[in-house]
Design a protein around this motif. Structure first.
Motif, PDB file in Angstrom:
ATOM      1  N   ILE A 571     -17.416 126.269   1.560  1.00 32.85           N
ATOM      2  CA  ILE A 571     -18.314 127.059   2.767  1.00 32.85           C
ATOM      3  C   ILE A 571     -19.820 126.975   2.429  1.00 32.85           C
ATOM      4  O   ILE A 571     -20.434 128.178   2.503  1.00 32.85           O
ATOM      5  N   ASN A 572     -20.295 126.009   2.068  1.00 30.33           N
ATOM      6  CA  ASN A 572     -21.660 125.773   1.579  1.00 30.33           C
ATOM      7  C   ASN A 572     -22.533 125.586   3.100  1.00 30.33           C
ATOM      8  O   ASN A 572     -22.853 124.528   3.400  1.00 30.33           O
ATOM      9  N   PHE A 573     -22.553 126.745   3.909  1.00 29.98           N
ATOM     10  CA  PHE A 573     -23.245 126.435   5.315  1.00 29.98           C
ATOM     11  C   PHE A 573     -24.709 126.835   5.183  1.00 29.98           C
ATOM     12  O   PHE A 573     -25.279 127.466   4.207  1.00 29.98           O
ATOM     13  N   ASP A 634     -13.489 129.375   7.162  1.00 35.96           N
ATOM     14  CA  ASP A 634     -12.968 128.131   7.734  1.00 35.96           C
ATOM     15  C   ASP A 634     -11.462 127.711   7.182  1.00 35.96           C
ATOM     16  O   ASP A 634     -11.029 128.307   6.350  1.00 35.96           O
ATOM     17  N   SER A 635     -10.613 127.306   8.034  1.00 30.44           N
ATOM     18  CA  SER A 635      -9.255 127.076   7.742  1.00 30.44           C
ATOM     19  C   SER A 635      -8.716 125.607   7.845  1.00 30.44           C
ATOM     20  O   SER A 635      -9.342 124.738   8.742  1.00 30.44           O
ATOM     21  N   GLY A 640      -2.872 125.489   5.904  1.00 29.05           N
ATOM     22  CA  GLY A 640      -3.299 127.030   5.992  1.00 29.05           C
ATOM     23  C   GLY A 640      -4.190 127.636   5.049  1.00 29.05           C
ATOM     24  O   GLY A 640      -4.490 128.831   5.285  1.00 29.05           O
ATOM     25  N   CYS A 641      -4.644 126.901   4.247  1.00 27.49           N
ATOM     26  CA  CYS A 641      -5.641 127.309   3.104  1.00 27.49           C
ATOM     27  C   CYS A 641      -6.937 127.786   4.087  1.00 27.49           C
ATOM     28  O   CYS A 641      -7.501 127.258   4.704  1.00 27.49           O
ATOM     29  N   THR A 642      -7.132 129.000   3.488  1.00 30.70           N
ATOM     30  CA  THR A 642      -8.556 129.570   4.383  1.00 30.70           C
ATOM     31  C   THR A 642      -9.691 129.890   3.166  1.00 30.70           C
ATOM     32  O   THR A 642      -9.331 130.085   2.128  1.00 30.70           O
ATOM     33  N   ASN A 643     -10.866 129.833   3.564  1.00 27.74           N
ATOM     34  CA  ASN A 643     -12.031 130.347   2.577  1.00 27.74           C
ATOM     35  C   ASN A 643     -13.039 130.773   3.509  1.00 27.74           C
ATOM     36  O   ASN A 643     -12.977 130.756   4.722  1.00 27.74           O
ATOM     37  N   SER A 644     -13.915 131.667   2.905  1.00 25.57           N
ATOM     38  CA  SER A 644     -14.853 132.277   3.665  1.00 25.57           C
ATOM     39  C   SER A 644     -16.152 132.670   2.658  1.00 25.57           C
ATOM     40  O   SER A 644     -16.080 132.601   1.639  1.00 25.57           O
ATOM     41  N   GLY A 645     -17.191 132.891   3.663  1.00 20.36           N
ATOM     42  CA  GLY A 645     -18.524 133.095   3.069  1.00 20.36           C
ATOM     43  C   GLY A 645     -19.270 133.974   3.775  1.00 20.36           C
ATOM     44  O   GLY A 645     -19.135 133.699   4.818  1.00 20.36           O
TER      45      GLY A 645
END
Length: 734
Positions: A571-573, A634-635, A640-645
Motif C-alpha cells: 500500500i505504498n502509494f 487493494d485486494s 482474497g487478502c486485502t490491505n488498505s492505507g
C-alpha cells in the motif's frame, strides 16, 4: 439363624473386642474432648461476684451451651490469641477443637462486669479411662489495683469431684490467680493500648490417675473468672482426653528389644530397672523406652511420672516375650462344583492366649479358631490371610497363602477389548475360575498364569483345571477382531492472510469393504501438535500442523496439514500534490502494479470509487479550507487478502496576484466572501470586508484607484476551525 449369620455376629463381636482393646473406646465418654465440635455431654454455668457492688446477682445460673461469649467452641486451628501477642494457639496441636471459657473486656460491657463461668463433664471411671488427660491455657489480666489480694484478681481453676459432689483430693486440682508468682510457666505481655499486663500460660498438660475411682462417677470442672472489682478479665482454653492407666509392652517374636510406653500427658518420666535396681534414664519428656532384652525373658520395670502441676504417679510392668506364630492348612473338599475349602488352624504361642482374624480373599472375614469349611462364590485362586493376636500382649503375626477352590461351571474367558488395531498384536485375554489353564495357543501345556497378552486377531479357547487335574472345565471361546479400517483428514483453508487466522477441523470416518466412506462407528479423540485437544483449532502462524485421531481402542492415525501465511498487497502509494486550492485542484495517485491485485480509491469528498493503479481526481468543493483523506484498498484476487492505507491532502484558499476591475464581469472583485483589509503604499485602509462581502472592486470612497500594487491581510477559518491569516500584495490593472 444360618451359618453365615452366626459367622457375621461372631466377627462383629470379635472386632468390637479388638477395637476396644487397641483404642480404648468407652461408650460412657461422649464428646469429652469436643471431638464433635459442640458441647454435647457438657454443662455450663455463669454467675457474677463483685466486691465493689453489693447488689450484683451472685446466683449460679445453668446456661444453654454455647453462650454468646463465655462458653464457646473454637474451631479455627490457625487462630492465635491477640492478648498474648499472638503467641498462644487457640487450639492445641493435634486437635480440631477447643473450648474457651470466658472472654476479654469489650466496648459496651456493663459496669462492673465481674463474670465467672464454668464447664462440667461427668464420667464413669473404668480401666479404659482411668487416666484423665487435660490440656489448658489461661489468660489473666493483672492490675496493681488488686494489691495482691487474691480474691479480687482474675482467676482460673481446675477441680475434680466425686459422686457425692466433694472435691477429690488430688494435686491435679489447679487454682491460679494473675499475681501467682509461685506458679511456674507464666509469661507476661502488655497488649497495645493497655496499661495492664497479661499473665498467660501456654498449653499445659496434666494427667489425673483415677484408678482408685473405678466403677464410680466423677465430675470435671473448669472455671474462669474476671476480677471482682471492675474491668480486668480472665479466661481460658482447654480440651480433655482419656487413656488406660497402664504401661503397654511390645516385645514379640524374634525381637531383642522391648518397647515400653507409659501413659502420655505427663511432663517427665523416670524409668527404673527393678531387677538391676537402677535408674536407666534421667528425667525425660519421652513416654516410650526401648529396653534391650538379649538373653532375657522376664524383666520388671518401674516408671515415675510427674505432671506439669507437680503431681507424681507411678506404674510397674513385667516384660514378657510373646512368640505367636500364624499357620494354617487348606484343602478343597466335595465335588468339582461345590467350591468348598477346609481350613485347619495351626497357630501357636509360648504364653497367653490366641485370637484370630481370617481374611478369605473374597471380601469375607471370620474369627473362628478351629477347623472349618468356607464356601466360595468365585472359583480359582484366593489370597487368604490369617492374623493371629496374642493377648494380653499387643503382639500379632500374620501369614498369607494362595488357596484354590474349584467350580468348573464358573471357569470363564473374556477379552480386554473385542477389537484391536489393524495389523497389531495387542489382544489380551483373561481366564478365571481355575488353578491352571490350557490355552489354544499352546495346547497340552498347563500354566498358572490366567492372562495371555500380545495376541493378533483370531479365535481362542481355554480350559481350566484344579491343581490335581481331577476337575476340568469345558472349552471356552473368545474372538478378537481387527478394528475396521478408518481414515482421518483436516478441512479448512491451508493459508491465511497476514494478521488473520484460519480454522482447521479434523474428522474421521470408517471405510467399508467397498472403500466407501461412512460415519465413524465410535467417537474419535484428537490431539494436535500444538497441544490442543479438540476436533477444531484456529491458527495464526504458518506451520505444519498435525492431528492424531484415536479411537476407543487406542488405534490412531496422524495427518499433517501445511498452513502458509499470505503476505498482504503493498500500500505504498504516492499522491501529488499534497496541497491544493480551488484553482489548482487536480490530484494524481499511483502505486506499482502487483500481480493479481485490484486497487480501489476513495478521495474523501463523497464522489465515489475509482479503480486502477494510477488515477487522477478533481476537487470541486467551494470551501476556504478542507482536509481530505485519500484511501486505497487493494485486494488479492487469488486468496482474497486485502490491505488498505490512507494519506491526507490539504485544501487552502486561492489568492490571485493580479485582478482587473474593468467591468467585464471577469476578475472584477478581489477575494469575495473573505474577512479582508486592503492598504495602499501609505498604509491607508482602502477596504475592509467580511465573509458576506463581494470583495474589493478596486475603489476607495467611490473613486477608482489607479493601477498599482496594494497590500492585503486575509483572515479565514481552516478545516479545524482555527483562525488563519494570509498576507501579501495584489496588483491592480485596468
Amino acid at each position: 439363624m444360618n451359618k453365615r449369620h452366626r459367622l457375621i455376629i461372631r466377627l462383629i463381636t470379635c472386632l468390637t473386642i479388638i477395637s476396644s482393646g487397641l483404642f480404648g473406646t468407652n461408650p460412657n465418654l461422649i464428646n469429652l474432648g469436643f471431638e464433635n465440635g459442640n458441647f454435647t455431654g457438657w454443662t455450663g454455668y455463669t454467675w457474677q461476684y463483685s466486691t465493689a457492688v453489693s447488689s450484683i446477682n451472685t446466683s449460679k445460673m445453668l446456661v444453654t451451651l454455647p453462650t454468646s461469649r463465655r462458653q464457646i467452641i473454637i474451631s479455627d486451628t490457625t487462630a492465635y490469641d491477640a492478648n498474648t501477642g499472638n503467641a498462644l494457639r487457640k487450639v492445641p496441636k493435634g486437635y480440631k477443637y477447643s473450648a474457651r471459657l470466658g472472654d476479654e473486656i469489650k466496648s459496651g460491657d456493663s459496669n462492673p462486669r465481674c463474670w465467672e463461668q464454668s464447664l462440667q463433664y461427668t464420667m464413669k471411671v473404668d480401666s479404659s479411662n482411668s487416666l484423665l488427660v487435660m490440656k489448658f491455657a489461661c489468660v489473666l489480666q493483672y492490675s496493681s489495683q488488686h494489691d495482691n489480694i487474691t480474691e479480687f484478681e482474675p482467676r482460673f481453676r481446675l477441680n475434680l469431684y466425686n459422686n457425692a459432689g466433694n472435691k477429690i483430693n488430688t494435686c491435679t486440682n489447679y487454682d491460679v490467680y494473675s499475681t501467682s508468682g509461685t506458679v511456674k510457666g507464666f509469661q507476661t505481655y502488655t497488649p497495645s493500648g493497655s496499661n495492664d499486663p497479661v499473665k498467660w500460660r501456654d498449653w499445659t498438660t496434666v494427667g489425673a490417675d483415677l484408678s482408685a475411682y473405678k466403677g464410680q462417677t466423677i465430675t470435671i470442672e473448669f472455671m474462669s473468672a474476671d476480677c471482682t472489682g471492675r474491668y480486668h478479665y480472665g479466661y481460658a482454653y482447654f480440651v480433655a482426653d482419656y487413656q488406660p492407666m497402664k504401661i503397654s509392652t511390645d516385645f514379640c517374636g524374634s525381637s531383642d528389644t522391648a518397647r515400653l510406653t507409659a501413659p502420655t500427658g505427663f511432663e517427665s518420666y523416670r524409668w527404673r530397672d527393678v531387677n538391676a535396681n537402677k535408674i536407666v534414664n534421667s528425667d525425660t519428656t519421652l513416654s516410650t523406652l526401648a529396653v534391650p532384652m538379649i538373653g532375657k525373658d522376664s524383666v520388671i520395670y518401674h516408671c515415675i511420672m510427674r505432671s506439669a502441676t507437680g503431681c507424681i504417679d507411678s506404674l510397674s510392668t513385667t516384660i514378657l516375650k510373646y512368640k505367636p506364630t500364624a499357620a494354617f492348612a487348606a484343602k478343597m473338599v466335595g465335588t468339582c462344583t461345590d467350591n468348598n475349602v477346609e481350613f485347619t488352624n495351626k497357630s501357636t504361642t509360648n504364653r497367653g492366649r490366641l485370637t484370630y482374624l481370617w481374611d478369605y480373599g473374597d471380601g469375607s472375614t471370620d474369627t473362628i479358631s478351629g477347623t472349618h469349611i468356607h464356601h466360595y462364590t468365585t472359583s480359582g485362586h484366593h489370597p487368604v490371610k490369617l492374623t493371629t493376636y496374642n493377648p494380653p500382649s499387643t503382639c500379632s503375626v500374620d501369614t498369607l497363602k494362595d488357596v484354590e477352590s474349584i467350580n468348573t461351571d464358573l471357569v470363564g474367558l473374556k477379552a480386554d477389548q473385542d477389537s484391536i488395531c489393524i495389523g497389531s498384536s495387542t489382544g489380551k485375554l483373561r481366564a478365571s475360575g481355575a488353578w491352571t489353564y490350557e490355552w489354544s495357543t499352546n495346547p497340552a501345556t498347563f500354566n498358572i498364569d490366567s492372562i495371555k497378552s500380545g495376541l493378533p486377531a483370531g479365535t481362542y479357547w481355554v480350559k481350566g483345571y484344579d491343581s490335581t487335574h481331577n476337575c476340568t472345565s469345558n472349552k471356552h471361546y473368545v474372538t478378537i477382531s481387527e478394528e475396521s479400517e478408518w481414515m482421518d483428514s483436516i478441512q479448512g483453508k491451508n493459508w491465511f492472510c497476514s494478521g488473520q487466522n484460519t480454522k482447521l477441523s479434523a474428522s474421521g470416518w470408517y471405510v467399508n469393504t467397498n472403500k466407501l466412506a461412512g460415519i465413524a462407528k465410535t467417537p474419535l479423540t484428537y490431539q494436535w501438535n500444538n497441544g490442543a485437544i479438540s476436533d477444531t483449532i484456529t491458527v495464526n502462524k504458518a506451520d505444519i500442523y498435525t492431528v492424531t485421531a484415536t479411537d476407543k481402542w487406542g488405534c490412531s492415525r496422524t495427518y499433517p496439514y501445511n498452513v502458509k501465511e499470505k503476505v498482504l498487497p503493498l500500500i505504498n502509494f504516492t499522491v501529488s500534490p499534497t496541497t491544493i486550492n480551488p484553482k489548482r485542484n487536480l490530484v494524481s495517485c499511483s502505486i506499482n502494479q502487483e500481480s493479481n491485485v485490484l486497487y480501489e480509491w476513495t478521495f474523501g469528498d463523497n464522489t465515489g470509487v475509482s479503480s486502477g493503479n494510477s488515477v487522477t481526481h478533481y476537487y470541486n468543493q467551494n470551501l476556504p479550507s478542507a482536509l481530505y483523506t485519500i484511501a486505497l484498498k487493494d485486494s488479492d484476487t487469488v486468496y482474497g487478502c486485502t490491505n488498505s492505507g490512507t494519506t491526507s491532502i490539504l485544501l487552502e484558499p486561492f489568492v490571485p496576484n493580479v485582478f482587473t476591475p474593468n467591468g467585464d464581469d471577469h476578475n472584477d472583485y478581489f477575494m469575495p466572501n473573505y474577512e479582508m483589509n486592503i492598504y495602499d503604499r501609505n498604509g491607508i485602509l482602502l477596504y475592509s470586508g467580511t465573509k458576506e462581502s463581494k470583495g474589493w472592486d478596486g475603489s476607495y470612497k467611490g473613486s477608482r484607484m489607479e493601477p498599482d500594487t496594494y497590500f492585503y491581510i486575509i483572515h479565514y477559518a481552516d478545516y479545524n476551525n482555527q483562525k488563519q491569516t494570509i498576507k501579501g500584495y495584489i496588483t491592480l490593472i485596468r
